[in-house]
Design an enzyme around this catalytic site. Structure first.
Site, PDB file in Angstrom:
ATOM      1  CE  LYS A   1      -4.006  -2.169   2.119  1.00 39.73           C
ATOM      2  NZ  LYS A   1      -5.041  -2.099   3.170  1.00 39.73           N
TER       3      LYS A   1
ATOM      4  CG  ASP B   1      -7.659   0.300   3.238  1.00 40.65           C
ATOM      5  OD1 ASP B   1      -8.535  -0.515   2.894  1.00 40.65           O
ATOM      6  OD2 ASP B   1      -6.449   0.117   3.033  1.00 40.65           O
TER       7      ASP B   1
END
Length: 282
Positions: free
Chosen positions: A70, A106
Protein backbone atom coordinates in the site's frame (compact mmCIF):
# COMPACT_ATOMS: atom_id res chain seq x y z
CA UNK A 1 -19.91 5.15 -16.46
CA UNK A 2 -18.08 1.97 -17.44
CA UNK A 3 -19.74 -0.64 -19.70
CA UNK A 4 -17.31 -3.36 -18.57
CA UNK A 5 -14.43 -3.63 -16.12
CA UNK A 6 -11.15 -5.52 -15.73
CA UNK A 7 -9.83 -5.16 -12.17
CA UNK A 8 -6.94 -6.74 -10.27
CA UNK A 9 -5.77 -7.14 -6.68
CA UNK A 10 -2.04 -6.83 -5.96
CA UNK A 11 -0.64 -8.20 -2.72
CA UNK A 12 1.17 -11.05 -1.01
CA UNK A 13 -0.57 -14.28 0.01
CA UNK A 14 -3.92 -13.27 -1.48
CA UNK A 15 -5.00 -16.57 -3.02
CA UNK A 16 -7.83 -16.91 -0.46
CA UNK A 17 -9.12 -13.36 -0.97
CA UNK A 18 -12.87 -12.95 -1.24
CA UNK A 19 -12.56 -9.70 -3.21
CA UNK A 20 -13.09 -11.28 -6.66
CA UNK A 21 -16.37 -12.91 -5.64
CA UNK A 22 -17.51 -9.80 -3.76
CA UNK A 23 -16.88 -7.42 -6.66
CA UNK A 24 -18.05 -9.71 -9.44
CA UNK A 25 -21.29 -10.58 -7.64
CA UNK A 26 -22.16 -6.91 -7.10
CA UNK A 27 -21.36 -6.16 -10.76
CA UNK A 28 -23.74 -8.94 -11.81
CA UNK A 29 -26.60 -7.13 -10.07
CA UNK A 30 -25.77 -4.09 -12.20
CA UNK A 31 -25.65 -6.10 -15.41
CA UNK A 32 -22.00 -5.14 -15.74
CA UNK A 33 -19.41 -7.48 -17.28
CA UNK A 34 -16.68 -7.49 -14.63
CA UNK A 35 -13.54 -9.58 -14.28
CA UNK A 36 -11.48 -9.40 -11.08
CA UNK A 37 -8.08 -11.10 -11.08
CA UNK A 38 -5.61 -11.88 -8.30
CA UNK A 39 -2.06 -10.65 -8.94
CA UNK A 40 -0.18 -12.30 -6.09
CA UNK A 41 3.40 -11.08 -5.81
CA UNK A 42 4.44 -14.40 -4.26
CA UNK A 43 2.91 -16.49 -7.02
CA UNK A 44 3.98 -14.28 -9.94
CA UNK A 45 7.41 -13.40 -8.58
CA UNK A 46 6.96 -9.76 -9.58
CA UNK A 47 7.05 -6.61 -7.47
CA UNK A 48 4.21 -4.10 -7.24
CA UNK A 49 5.79 -1.67 -9.71
CA UNK A 50 6.09 -4.28 -12.42
CA UNK A 51 2.53 -5.48 -11.83
CA UNK A 52 1.10 -1.96 -12.02
CA UNK A 53 2.95 -1.37 -15.28
CA UNK A 54 1.72 -4.67 -16.70
CA UNK A 55 -1.88 -3.99 -15.68
CA UNK A 56 -1.72 -0.55 -17.27
CA UNK A 57 -0.32 -1.99 -20.51
CA UNK A 58 -2.96 -4.75 -20.59
CA UNK A 59 -5.87 -2.33 -20.33
CA UNK A 60 -6.97 -2.86 -16.74
CA UNK A 61 -9.51 -0.33 -15.50
CA UNK A 62 -8.23 -0.39 -11.92
CA UNK A 63 -6.48 -2.21 -9.11
CA UNK A 64 -6.94 -2.85 -5.44
CA UNK A 65 -3.72 -2.90 -3.41
CA UNK A 66 -3.24 -4.83 -0.19
CA UNK A 67 -0.50 -5.94 2.23
CA UNK A 68 2.40 -5.26 1.90
CA UNK A 69 2.17 -2.94 -1.12
CA UNK A 70 0.00 0.00 0.00
CA UNK A 71 2.93 2.36 0.47
CA UNK A 72 5.36 0.91 -2.06
CA UNK A 73 2.85 1.35 -4.89
CA UNK A 74 2.90 5.15 -4.60
CA UNK A 75 6.21 5.49 -6.45
CA UNK A 76 4.60 3.87 -9.50
CA UNK A 77 1.55 6.14 -9.78
CA UNK A 78 1.02 9.42 -11.62
CA UNK A 79 -1.31 11.11 -9.17
CA UNK A 80 -2.83 10.70 -5.70
CA UNK A 81 -6.21 11.70 -4.35
CA UNK A 82 -6.14 14.10 -1.41
CA UNK A 83 -6.85 11.26 1.04
CA UNK A 84 -4.14 8.99 -0.38
CA UNK A 85 -1.59 11.82 -0.35
CA UNK A 86 -2.50 12.74 3.22
CA UNK A 87 -2.23 9.15 4.44
CA UNK A 88 0.76 8.10 2.37
CA UNK A 89 -1.02 4.85 1.51
CA UNK A 90 -3.04 3.59 -1.46
CA UNK A 91 -5.48 0.68 -1.63
CA UNK A 92 -7.23 1.59 -4.90
CA UNK A 93 -5.76 2.58 -8.25
CA UNK A 94 -7.91 3.88 -11.11
CA UNK A 95 -6.48 4.01 -14.62
CA UNK A 96 -7.77 7.26 -16.08
CA UNK A 97 -6.63 7.22 -19.67
CA UNK A 98 -2.85 7.03 -19.54
CA UNK A 99 -2.71 8.06 -15.88
CA UNK A 100 -2.70 5.85 -12.78
CA UNK A 101 -4.44 7.62 -9.90
CA UNK A 102 -4.15 6.31 -6.32
CA UNK A 103 -6.98 6.52 -3.79
CA UNK A 104 -7.52 5.37 -0.22
CA UNK A 105 -10.89 3.84 0.63
CA UNK A 106 -9.54 1.96 3.68
CA UNK A 107 -10.01 4.80 6.12
CA UNK A 108 -13.59 5.58 5.10
CA UNK A 109 -14.35 1.86 5.02
CA UNK A 110 -13.09 1.38 8.58
CA UNK A 111 -14.84 4.52 9.84
CA UNK A 112 -18.17 3.35 8.43
CA UNK A 113 -17.70 -0.14 9.84
CA UNK A 114 -16.74 1.20 13.29
CA UNK A 115 -19.74 3.53 13.49
CA UNK A 116 -22.02 0.67 12.49
CA UNK A 117 -20.45 -2.16 14.49
CA UNK A 118 -19.38 -0.40 17.71
CA UNK A 119 -21.94 2.39 18.19
CA UNK A 120 -21.24 4.51 21.22
CA UNK A 121 -17.87 2.89 21.89
CA UNK A 122 -15.64 5.20 23.97
CA UNK A 123 -12.51 6.49 22.26
CA UNK A 124 -10.80 8.42 25.05
CA UNK A 125 -7.64 6.31 24.76
CA UNK A 126 -7.01 3.85 21.93
CA UNK A 127 -4.03 1.59 21.24
CA UNK A 128 -3.30 0.59 17.66
CA UNK A 129 -1.06 -2.29 16.59
CA UNK A 130 0.51 -1.75 13.18
CA UNK A 131 1.88 1.32 11.43
CA UNK A 132 1.95 0.17 7.81
CA UNK A 133 -0.34 1.23 4.99
CA UNK A 134 -3.46 -0.15 6.63
CA UNK A 135 -2.34 1.28 9.96
CA UNK A 136 -2.07 4.78 8.51
CA UNK A 137 -5.67 4.53 7.31
CA UNK A 138 -7.06 3.08 10.54
CA UNK A 139 -5.27 5.69 12.67
CA UNK A 140 -6.64 8.49 10.50
CA UNK A 141 -10.14 7.02 10.83
CA UNK A 142 -9.96 6.67 14.61
CA UNK A 143 -8.75 10.22 15.11
CA UNK A 144 -11.34 11.54 12.66
CA UNK A 145 -13.97 9.65 14.68
CA UNK A 146 -12.84 11.59 17.75
CA UNK A 147 -10.19 9.54 19.57
CA UNK A 148 -8.65 11.78 22.22
CA UNK A 149 -5.35 9.91 22.31
CA UNK A 150 -4.12 7.24 19.89
CA UNK A 151 -0.92 5.34 20.66
CA UNK A 152 0.68 3.44 17.77
CA UNK A 153 2.78 0.33 18.42
CA UNK A 154 4.68 -1.54 15.71
CA UNK A 155 7.30 -4.29 15.59
CA UNK A 156 9.46 -1.66 13.83
CA UNK A 157 9.65 1.22 16.35
CA UNK A 158 10.86 3.70 13.74
CA UNK A 159 7.74 3.04 11.65
CA UNK A 160 5.49 3.67 14.65
CA UNK A 161 7.39 6.90 15.33
CA UNK A 162 7.03 8.07 11.74
CA UNK A 163 3.26 7.47 11.70
CA UNK A 164 2.78 9.08 15.12
CA UNK A 165 4.68 12.16 13.92
CA UNK A 166 2.52 12.43 10.80
CA UNK A 167 -0.65 12.09 12.85
CA UNK A 168 0.55 14.71 15.32
CA UNK A 169 0.98 17.19 12.48
CA UNK A 170 -2.55 16.54 11.19
CA UNK A 171 -4.43 16.14 14.47
CA UNK A 172 -2.25 17.72 17.17
CA UNK A 173 0.67 16.43 19.24
CA UNK A 174 -1.54 15.71 22.24
CA UNK A 175 -3.72 13.27 20.24
CA UNK A 176 -1.10 10.94 18.73
CA UNK A 177 1.89 9.14 20.17
CA UNK A 178 3.92 5.96 19.88
CA UNK A 179 4.73 3.12 22.20
CA UNK A 180 6.66 -0.12 22.23
CA UNK A 181 5.51 -3.66 22.83
CA UNK A 182 6.96 -3.41 26.33
CA UNK A 183 4.54 -0.53 26.96
CA UNK A 184 1.45 -2.57 26.06
CA UNK A 185 0.51 -3.74 29.58
CA UNK A 186 0.35 -0.18 30.89
CA UNK A 187 -1.24 1.25 27.75
CA UNK A 188 -3.99 -1.35 27.55
CA UNK A 189 -4.77 -1.18 31.26
CA UNK A 190 -5.92 2.42 30.72
CA UNK A 191 -7.28 2.09 27.16
CA UNK A 192 -10.87 2.06 25.94
CA UNK A 193 -10.04 0.24 22.73
CA UNK A 194 -7.53 -1.81 20.77
CA UNK A 195 -7.28 -1.85 16.96
CA UNK A 196 -5.26 -4.52 15.19
CA UNK A 197 -3.95 -3.15 11.89
CA UNK A 198 -1.34 -5.89 11.43
CA UNK A 199 -1.68 -8.98 9.22
CA UNK A 200 -1.43 -11.26 12.25
CA UNK A 201 -4.55 -13.39 12.31
CA UNK A 202 -4.84 -13.78 8.55
CA UNK A 203 -4.90 -17.26 7.03
CA UNK A 204 -1.27 -16.80 5.96
CA UNK A 205 -0.26 -15.13 9.25
CA UNK A 206 -2.04 -17.08 12.01
CA UNK A 207 -1.73 -16.29 15.68
CA UNK A 208 -2.18 -13.40 18.10
CA UNK A 209 -0.60 -9.95 17.77
CA UNK A 210 -0.28 -9.65 21.56
CA UNK A 211 -0.68 -11.72 24.72
CA UNK A 212 -4.32 -12.58 25.45
CA UNK A 213 -3.74 -11.79 29.14
CA UNK A 214 -3.58 -8.07 28.26
CA UNK A 215 -7.25 -8.02 27.20
CA UNK A 216 -9.89 -6.97 29.73
CA UNK A 217 -13.71 -6.57 29.66
CA UNK A 218 -13.64 -2.75 29.52
CA UNK A 219 -11.75 -2.90 26.23
CA UNK A 220 -13.34 -2.97 22.77
CA UNK A 221 -11.25 -4.81 20.18
CA UNK A 222 -11.36 -4.18 16.43
CA UNK A 223 -9.54 -6.31 13.86
CA UNK A 224 -9.08 -5.44 10.18
CA UNK A 225 -8.54 -9.09 9.20
CA UNK A 226 -11.60 -10.59 7.51
CA UNK A 227 -10.29 -13.98 6.41
CA UNK A 228 -11.12 -15.53 8.82
CA UNK A 229 -13.83 -13.29 10.25
CA UNK A 230 -13.19 -14.72 13.71
CA UNK A 231 -9.49 -14.29 14.31
CA UNK A 232 -7.82 -15.70 17.38
CA UNK A 233 -7.61 -12.14 18.74
CA UNK A 234 -11.37 -11.66 18.48
CA UNK A 235 -12.08 -15.11 19.90
CA UNK A 236 -9.90 -14.41 22.93
CA UNK A 237 -11.37 -10.92 23.32
CA UNK A 238 -14.96 -12.18 23.30
CA UNK A 239 -14.04 -14.86 25.84
CA UNK A 240 -12.89 -12.06 28.14
CA UNK A 241 -16.08 -10.02 27.71
CA UNK A 242 -14.81 -7.43 25.21
CA UNK A 243 -16.99 -5.80 22.58
CA UNK A 244 -15.51 -6.77 19.22
CA UNK A 245 -15.52 -5.69 15.59
CA UNK A 246 -14.38 -8.05 12.86
CA UNK A 247 -12.82 -6.96 9.57
CA UNK A 248 -15.83 -7.84 7.43
CA UNK A 249 -17.43 -4.42 7.56
CA UNK A 250 -14.24 -2.62 6.59
CA UNK A 251 -13.66 -5.12 3.76
CA UNK A 252 -17.13 -4.46 2.37
CA UNK A 253 -17.27 -0.69 2.78
CA UNK A 254 -13.80 -0.11 1.30
CA UNK A 255 -14.76 -2.45 -1.55
CA UNK A 256 -18.02 -0.58 -2.11
CA UNK A 257 -16.18 2.75 -2.27
CA UNK A 258 -13.62 1.25 -4.67
CA UNK A 259 -16.39 -0.28 -6.82
CA UNK A 260 -17.89 3.20 -7.22
CA UNK A 261 -14.52 4.60 -8.29
CA UNK A 262 -13.97 1.77 -10.78
CA UNK A 263 -17.43 1.76 -12.35
CA UNK A 264 -19.17 5.07 -11.70
CA UNK A 265 -22.07 3.05 -10.26
CA UNK A 266 -23.48 3.02 -6.73
CA UNK A 267 -23.15 -0.41 -5.08
CA UNK A 268 -25.57 -1.85 -2.54
CA UNK A 269 -23.40 -2.13 0.58
CA UNK A 270 -26.07 -4.07 2.50
CA UNK A 271 -26.19 -6.67 -0.25
CA UNK A 272 -22.39 -6.86 -0.26
CA UNK A 273 -22.31 -7.32 3.52
CA UNK A 274 -24.74 -10.22 3.26
CA UNK A 275 -22.70 -11.77 0.47
CA UNK A 276 -19.43 -11.47 2.40
CA UNK A 277 -20.92 -13.28 5.39
CA UNK A 278 -22.15 -16.05 3.11
CA UNK A 279 -18.71 -16.36 1.52
CA UNK A 280 -16.87 -16.25 4.84
CA UNK A 281 -19.00 -19.01 6.36
CA UNK A 282 -19.10 -21.22 3.26
Amino acid sequence: MKSSCLIGLIGSGITTSLSPALHESEALHHGLPYVYRLLDTDVLGEDVGRLVATARAMGYDGLNITHPCKQAVIAHLDELSDDAARLGAVNTVVFDGARAVGHNTDWTGFAESFARGLPGAPVRRVVQLGAGGAGAAIAHALLTLGADRLTVVDVEPERAAALADELAVRFGAERAGRGTRDDLPGLLAEADGLANATPVGMAHHPGMPLAAELLHPELWVADIVYRPLETELLRQARARGCRTLDGGGMAVFQAAHAFRLFTGRTPDAERMLKHLKELAHA
